[in-house]
Design an enzyme around this catalytic site. Structure first.
Site, PDB file in Angstrom:
ATOM      1  N   HIS A   1       3.890  -5.760  26.790  1.00 17.51           N
ATOM      2  CA  HIS A   1       5.182  -5.390  27.377  1.00 17.51           C
ATOM      3  C   HIS A   1       6.345  -6.122  26.710  1.00 17.51           C
ATOM      4  O   HIS A   1       7.411  -5.542  26.515  1.00 17.51           O
ATOM      5  CB  HIS A   1       5.182  -5.674  28.882  1.00 17.51           C
ATOM      6  CG  HIS A   1       4.862  -7.092  29.224  1.00 17.51           C
ATOM      7  ND1 HIS A   1       3.575  -7.589  29.185  1.00 17.51           N
ATOM      8  CD2 HIS A   1       5.653  -8.135  29.584  1.00 17.51           C
ATOM      9  CE1 HIS A   1       3.577  -8.863  29.508  1.00 17.51           C
ATOM     10  NE2 HIS A   1       4.832  -9.223  29.753  1.00 17.51           N
TER      11      HIS A   1
ATOM     12  N   HIS B   1      -0.992 -14.004  -1.089  1.00 16.85           N
ATOM     13  CA  HIS B   1      -1.943 -15.110  -1.157  1.00 16.85           C
ATOM     14  C   HIS B   1      -3.123 -14.981  -0.214  1.00 16.85           C
ATOM     15  O   HIS B   1      -4.184 -15.550  -0.481  1.00 16.85           O
ATOM     16  CB  HIS B   1      -1.242 -16.428  -0.867  1.00 16.85           C
ATOM     17  CG  HIS B   1      -0.231 -16.797  -1.906  1.00 16.85           C
ATOM     18  ND1 HIS B   1       0.350 -18.043  -1.936  1.00 16.85           N
ATOM     19  CD2 HIS B   1       0.310 -16.108  -2.944  1.00 16.85           C
ATOM     20  CE1 HIS B   1       1.199 -18.106  -2.954  1.00 16.85           C
ATOM     21  NE2 HIS B   1       1.206 -16.927  -3.567  1.00 16.85           N
TER      22      HIS B   1
ATOM     23  N   ARG C   1      -6.838 -16.759  -8.230  1.00 21.91           N
ATOM     24  CA  ARG C   1      -7.077 -18.083  -7.662  1.00 21.91           C
ATOM     25  C   ARG C   1      -7.102 -18.070  -6.140  1.00 21.91           C
ATOM     26  O   ARG C   1      -7.681 -18.956  -5.507  1.00 21.91           O
ATOM     27  CB  ARG C   1      -6.024 -19.073  -8.151  1.00 21.91           C
ATOM     28  CG  ARG C   1      -4.616 -18.776  -7.668  1.00 21.91           C
ATOM     29  CD  ARG C   1      -3.583 -19.699  -8.338  1.00 21.91           C
ATOM     30  NE  ARG C   1      -2.234 -19.263  -8.064  1.00 21.91           N
ATOM     31  CZ  ARG C   1      -1.467 -19.739  -7.096  1.00 21.91           C
ATOM     32  NH1 ARG C   1      -1.921 -20.678  -6.296  1.00 21.91           N
ATOM     33  NH2 ARG C   1      -0.239 -19.279  -6.930  1.00 21.91           N
TER      34      ARG C   1
END
Length: 144
Positions: free
Chosen positions: A10, A98, A132
């Site tokens: 809500h 990321h 990475r």
């Protein structure tokens, strides 16, 4: 882009309406509720959306509650959900780049409509960088 899931409690109802109707973002949303500002329990809507993402029925979603914290807690209980609570578009960008976040969480009491729209557009238009970041992402679900 495919249909995007969206759900709120809500407290997030008005912001959800702004994102889906008033923002004029040309996306197809599948609205899972709440459908009014009447009091409801946020976990019901967080589970509904997260279950569909977890089971690969949909790729991305948006959850909204007053602070965003409750919805984040619910969503991140699902192993295939990576929900990111964002208060600005830079966070939304980094969450995608990321962390490969697949659920954007917004706190309606902590963000303006304009910034929420920027977050959503950024979230949907930013790609995961991989590389990475993948090894770190793989470590998230190491525990049960």
């Amino acid at each position: 882009m495919k249909e995007i899931l969206i759900a709120s409690d809500h407290a997030g109802y008005e912001l959800k309406e702004t994102l889906t109707v008033k923002s004029k973002i040309s996306l197809e949303f599948k609205d899972l509720g709440a459908f009014s500002g009447d009091s409801v329990d946020y976990p019901d809507y967080g589970h509904k959306l997260s279950f569909l993402i977890h089971n690969k029925k949909y790729e991305r979603g948006v959850l909204i509650c007053g602070s965003g914290i409750g919805m984040s807690m619910v969503a991140n209980r699902y192993s295939r959900v990576r929900a990111a609570l964002c208060t600005n578009y830079q966070m939304a960008k980094l969450a995608r780049q990321h962390n490969d976040a697949n659920v954007l969480v917004l706190g309606s009491r902590l963000i303006s409509s304009e910034e929420a729209i920027k977050c959503l557009i950024t979230f949907l238009n930013t790609n995961y960088e991989g590389g990475r970041h993948q090894a770190r992402l793989d470590k998230i679900n190491l525990v049960g």
